[in-house]
Design an enzyme around this catalytic site. Sequence first.
Site, PDB file in Angstrom:
ATOM      1  N   ASP A  30       3.928   9.199  -3.737  1.00  0.00           N
ATOM      2  CA  ASP A  30       4.040   8.326  -3.741  1.00  0.00           C
ATOM      3  C   ASP A  30       4.491   7.529  -2.237  1.00  0.00           C
ATOM      4  OD1 ASP A  30       3.766   5.497  -3.940  1.00  0.00           O
ATOM      5  OD2 ASP A  30       5.065   5.349  -5.843  1.00  0.00           O
ATOM      6  N   HIS A  52       6.984  -4.644  -5.451  1.00  0.00           N
ATOM      7  CA  HIS A  52       7.211  -3.714  -5.852  1.00  0.00           C
ATOM      8  C   HIS A  52       8.571  -4.818  -6.714  1.00  0.00           C
ATOM      9  CE1 HIS A  52       4.975  -1.281  -2.404  1.00  0.00           C
ATOM     10  NE2 HIS A  52       4.936  -0.231  -3.446  1.00  0.00           N
ATOM     11  N   ASP A  98       5.346   1.404 -11.900  1.00  0.00           N
ATOM     12  CA  ASP A  98       6.350   2.572 -13.046  1.00  0.00           C
ATOM     13  C   ASP A  98       7.390   0.557 -12.904  1.00  0.00           C
ATOM     14  OD1 ASP A  98       8.513   3.704 -12.100  1.00  0.00           O
ATOM     15  OD2 ASP A  98       9.208   3.513  -9.710  1.00  0.00           O
TER      16      ASP A  98
END
Length: 284
Positions: A82, A180, A232
């Site tokens: 990633d 993110h 995540d």
Amino acid sequence: MPLVSVSELLWKAEEGGYAVGAFNANNMEIVQAIVKAAEMENAPVIMQASQGALSYAGLRYITEMVKIAAESTHVPVALHLDHGTDFAQVVRCIRSGFTSVMYDGSKLPLEENIAMTKKVIEIARPIGVSVEAELGKIGGTEDHIYVSEKEAMYTDPDEAKYFVEQTGVESLAIAIGTAHGQYKGEPKLDFARLAKIKELTRIPIVLHGSSGVPDEQIRKAIELGVRKVNIDTNIREAFVGAMRKVMAEKPDEIDPRKILGPAREATVEIIREKIRLFGSAGKA
């Protein structure tokens, strides 16, 4: 079974109209949780490692843990790098046994991003390793890659078409309003932009920064062509939350297994929820 390529999983998802979950594997317990959840849901799964995870655990540790997990299960498992921003790191991952790599040249000028992505494809494709690229910047922090909300740019559909034509890349991560890390407010995804990019590129689309995006927006994105969804932060929240609970209830506990075991189980449950949301349950 041996590790499979991400491309193989995503084209099946394209035919079936669902998405495959890509879950970050940061330690042994999380690797075990990902494969257990996939088995329980009979789903294909992508385990991915960021450059930060590889620095923390070591490339060989991550690779071997995921290989062991894949060999011990009947569900298809892929191992993906990633946000690879360093060409040498991408090469090391391919040599180590990763079946897919992401080259993230989103901070580079367009032509430089194209040139570097083609360079990665030239070494990966002949040996069956899938390649994901990124166009546009996704806000937030992913390891050492920081993109401010001010700097974050949505992916231009015509640029995406040109990029895919020039590189022949197999999947594309795009910026349509995700970030993110943990969200400050509720994200609003640009579905019109997603639909246009899908129409012009006709390849599997990847959604990064998907933790915290409301379920209905995830479902809509999958309807419009997203085939890989990265998770995540939600895993971290579940894992660390369960650890904190045990430590608060049993402050004298010193057996790490009794702290990490419940964290692993909490992680299994959040991943099972995501697999069902993505429509990949029963698709192994």
